[in-house]
Design a protein around this motif. Structure first.
Motif, PDB file in Angstrom:
ATOM      1  N   TYR A 121       0.841  -1.186  -0.056  1.00 37.85           N
ATOM      2  CA  TYR A 121      -0.123   0.219   0.068  1.00 37.85           C
ATOM      3  C   TYR A 121       0.850   1.254   0.039  1.00 37.85           C
ATOM      4  N   SER A 123       3.977   1.682  -0.971  1.00 31.65           N
ATOM      5  CA  SER A 123       4.840   1.679  -1.844  1.00 31.65           C
ATOM      6  C   SER A 123       4.062   2.175  -3.300  1.00 31.65           C
ATOM      7  N   LEU A 125       1.492   4.161  -2.877  1.00 32.09           N
ATOM      8  CA  LEU A 125       1.362   5.521  -2.874  1.00 32.09           C
ATOM      9  C   LEU A 125       2.444   6.368  -3.119  1.00 32.09           C
ATOM     10  N   GLN A 126       3.718   5.962  -2.610  1.00 36.06           N
ATOM     11  CA  GLN A 126       4.927   6.635  -3.034  1.00 36.06           C
ATOM     12  C   GLN A 126       5.361   6.723  -4.391  1.00 36.06           C
ATOM     13  N   ASP A 127       5.204   5.529  -5.088  1.00 40.39           N
ATOM     14  CA  ASP A 127       5.631   5.598  -6.628  1.00 40.39           C
ATOM     15  C   ASP A 127       4.811   5.727  -7.504  1.00 40.39           C
ATOM     16  N   TYR A 128       3.249   5.458  -7.467  1.00 39.31           N
ATOM     17  CA  TYR A 128       2.474   5.991  -8.506  1.00 39.31           C
ATOM     18  C   TYR A 128       1.330   6.854  -7.846  1.00 39.31           C
ATOM     19  N   LYS A 129       1.311   7.523  -6.762  1.00 37.97           N
ATOM     20  CA  LYS A 129       0.275   8.219  -6.001  1.00 37.97           C
ATOM     21  C   LYS A 129      -0.977   7.473  -6.223  1.00 37.97           C
ATOM     22  N   ILE A 130      -1.018   6.229  -5.984  1.00 36.20           N
ATOM     23  CA  ILE A 130      -2.281   5.383  -6.164  1.00 36.20           C
ATOM     24  C   ILE A 130      -2.581   5.019  -4.903  1.00 36.20           C
ATOM     25  N   ASN A 131      -3.738   5.252  -4.198  1.00 43.67           N
ATOM     26  CA  ASN A 131      -4.260   4.918  -3.186  1.00 43.67           C
ATOM     27  C   ASN A 131      -5.106   3.524  -3.336  1.00 43.67           C
ATOM     28  N   THR A 155      11.229   2.090  -2.523  1.00 44.69           N
ATOM     29  CA  THR A 155       9.842   1.597  -2.026  1.00 44.69           C
ATOM     30  C   THR A 155      10.317   0.640  -0.789  1.00 44.69           C
TER      31      THR A 155
END
Length: 222
Positions: A121, A123, A125-131, A155
């Motif tokens: 989760y 990672s 958010l960090q790499d893709y800005k995906i929640n 990550t």
């Protein structure tokens, strides 16, 4: 004959259905639904038949009328061709359907989609800005895996994997070796992704897998 490949290809839409005996069935292959399926397979208190029944209801969006033999056939097809995507023509594939080398296959021993959920989760958010909570029911299983295997080395998910596979060497100080062993203990897995995928196989597939592994070990010893 069952139709529906589920392979990752930019030339086609991702498969979300199969055709079986002239009927088309819509499947829920969102990443969170497949993770729910893996949790079910890991339930030691549930019988194999109950797991099959529940798994089919998890995967199928609408009602179906299959006998026990048909359910086994359809479930195995979906699992091996659209989720795990195992060997085809003596090639090994990762969860995204891409051909991988042996060392990549071994990485399945280093992570668990269930136990490493918090690192995955963070990672994403960090790499893709995906929640990933916002993407439940939306992000296809194969999209999820394509992004998972492509996470950058900085990550948390990749750092944890690196800790698990790292071994102390003669260039390390006693303090560094101690610190590494403490980290390995902290991030140790109870069950690997390879174990979880093994649980998803039927008895014949498990037997074939074990024989393959025994043959590989024999070649190494020879």
């Amino acid at each position: 004959m069952i139709e529906g490949e589920g392979m990752f290809s930019l030339a086609r839409k991702l498969e979300t259905s199969i055709q079986y005996k002239g009927e088309e069935y819509e499947l829920d292959l969102s990443f969170d639904n497949v993770l729910l399926l893996f949790e079910l397979l890991n339930d030691k208190d549930c019988s194999e038949f109950d797991k099959l029944m529940i798994a089919m209801n998890i995967l199928f969006k609408d009602s179906f009328e299959f006998d026990a033999e048909e359910m086994v056939e359809v479930y195995n097809y979906i699992m091996l061709n659209m989720i795990v995507q195992g060997q085809k023509k003596d090639e090994q594939h990762d969860l995204a359907g891409n051909v991988i080398e042996e060392d990549e296959e071994e990485k399945k021993n280093l992570y668990s989609l269930e136990e490493d959920a918090q690192y995955i989760y963070a990672s994403f958010l960090q790499d893709y800005k995906i929640n990933l909570f916002d993407m439940q029911g939306k992000l296809h299983w194969l999209e999820f895996n394509a992004l998972l295997v492509s996470l950058s080395d900085d990550t948390m998910f990749k750092k944890v994997i690196d800790i698990r596979q790292k071994e102390p060497d003669r260039h390390m100080s006693a303090e560094d070796k101690k610190k590494l062993m403490e980290l390995k203990k902290m991030y140790a897995l109870k069950k690997t992704q390879e174990d979880i995928e093994f649980d998803a196989m039927d008895l014949a597939q498990k037997r074939e897998y074990i024989l393959k592994r025994q043959a590989e070990e024999g070649e190494k010893d020879g």
